[in-house]
Write a protein that holds these residues in place. Structure first.
Motif, PDB file in Angstrom:
ATOM      1  N   LEU A 139      34.828  44.675  46.651  1.00 24.48           N
ATOM      2  CA  LEU A 139      34.588  43.704  47.716  1.00 24.48           C
ATOM      3  C   LEU A 139      35.899  43.048  48.162  1.00 24.48           C
ATOM      4  CD1 LEU A 139      32.401  42.447  49.464  1.00 24.48           C
ATOM      5  CD2 LEU A 139      32.120  40.691  47.719  1.00 24.48           C
ATOM      6  N   SER A 140      36.748  42.718  47.224  1.00 20.56           N
ATOM      7  CA  SER A 140      38.046  42.134  47.555  1.00 20.56           C
ATOM      8  C   SER A 140      38.875  43.107  48.401  1.00 20.56           C
ATOM      9  CB  SER A 140      38.791  41.770  46.268  1.00 20.56           C
ATOM     10  OG  SER A 140      40.108  41.368  46.552  1.00 20.56           O
ATOM     11  N   ASP A 141      38.911  44.361  47.991  1.00 15.33           N
ATOM     12  CA  ASP A 141      39.641  45.386  48.757  1.00 15.33           C
ATOM     13  C   ASP A 141      39.037  45.570  50.150  1.00 15.33           C
ATOM     14  OD1 ASP A 141      41.336  45.846  46.594  1.00 15.33           O
ATOM     15  OD2 ASP A 141      40.390  47.742  46.022  1.00 15.33           O
ATOM     16  N   LEU A 142      37.708  45.569  50.222  1.00 16.59           N
ATOM     17  CA  LEU A 142      37.039  45.747  51.515  1.00 16.59           C
ATOM     18  C   LEU A 142      37.328  44.584  52.447  1.00 16.59           C
ATOM     19  CD1 LEU A 142      35.158  47.457  53.260  1.00 16.59           C
ATOM     20  CD2 LEU A 142      33.201  46.351  52.124  1.00 16.59           C
ATOM     21  N   LYS A 143      37.341  43.373  51.932  1.00 17.68           N
ATOM     22  CA  LYS A 143      37.675  42.194  52.763  1.00 17.68           C
ATOM     23  C   LYS A 143      39.067  42.350  53.345  1.00 17.68           C
ATOM     24  CE  LYS A 143      34.773  38.730  50.543  1.00 17.68           C
ATOM     25  NZ  LYS A 143      34.710  37.568  49.662  1.00 17.68           N
ATOM     26  N   LYS A 144      40.013  42.790  52.548  1.00 19.62           N
ATOM     27  CA  LYS A 144      41.395  43.002  53.040  1.00 19.62           C
ATOM     28  C   LYS A 144      41.419  44.095  54.100  1.00 19.62           C
ATOM     29  CE  LYS A 144      43.413  41.661  48.659  1.00 19.62           C
ATOM     30  NZ  LYS A 144      43.961  42.193  47.398  1.00 19.62           N
ATOM     31  N   ALA A 145      40.701  45.175  53.877  1.00 17.98           N
ATOM     32  CA  ALA A 145      40.685  46.299  54.820  1.00 17.98           C
ATOM     33  C   ALA A 145      40.079  45.908  56.163  1.00 17.98           C
ATOM     34  CB  ALA A 145      39.902  47.477  54.224  1.00 17.98           C
ATOM     35  N   LEU A 146      39.131  44.990  56.147  1.00 23.97           N
ATOM     36  CA  LEU A 146      38.445  44.590  57.379  1.00 23.97           C
ATOM     37  C   LEU A 146      39.082  43.389  58.062  1.00 23.97           C
ATOM     38  CD1 LEU A 146      34.759  45.085  56.183  1.00 23.97           C
ATOM     39  CD2 LEU A 146      36.010  46.497  57.847  1.00 23.97           C
ATOM     40  N   SER A 147      40.100  42.798  57.445  1.00 26.17           N
ATOM     41  CA  SER A 147      40.716  41.596  58.073  1.00 26.17           C
ATOM     42  C   SER A 147      41.832  41.972  59.038  1.00 26.17           C
ATOM     43  CB  SER A 147      41.252  40.663  56.998  1.00 26.17           C
ATOM     44  OG  SER A 147      42.270  41.281  56.253  1.00 26.17           O
TER      45      SER A 147
END
Length: 130
Positions: free
Chosen positions: A122-130
């Motif tokens: 989830l942390s990685d996905l948040k970074k990828a989508l920001s």
């Protein structure tokens, strides 16, 4: 069987979130992976940075709605379900992971391991989508 659920909302359209999560070619946003090897249309292997392999077999794929697969490696086997829901201009994800440890010694640690892995994802996905 250990089950872990994670839910989040991203201020991004569902097509973008779906493409990032389901792409087997564009995975560099995942901090835990070194590579993904596509075996055939519905089967792939993820390799951790340490070289540990997990095989995934897609069991359901409904674009922009649902992605499911069975997974297995030498320590566990299980099932993952990803549910994607459009919420106005945002996208809600619900990821459910059900895992059975293959080794008795690992059983007490499976739930905490799942929680840790989902938090990292989830942390990685948040970074990828920001």
């Amino acid at each position: 069987m250990a089950t872990s659920r994670i839910k989040a909302v991203f201020e991004r359209d569902i097509q973008t979130v779906w493409e990032v999560v389901t792409s087997l070619e564009q995975y560099t946003w995942r901090s835990d992976l070194s590579r993904i090897e596509i075996i055939k249309e519905n089967q792939f292997i993820e390799y951790t940075k340490e070289g540990y392999a997990t095989t995934f077999s897609v069991t359901a794929k409904e674009p922009y709605r649902r992605w499911e697969f069975d997974m297995e490696n030498s320590n566990m086997k299980g099932h993952w379900t990803g549910i994607f829901t459009q919420k106005g201009g945002a996208t809600e994800i619900l990821f459910i992971e059900e895992v059975i440890a293959k080794k008795i010694v690992l059983k007490p640690f499976v739930k905490s391991f799942l929680k840790k892995q989902q938090a990292l994802y989830l942390s990685d996905l948040k970074k990828a989508l920001s």
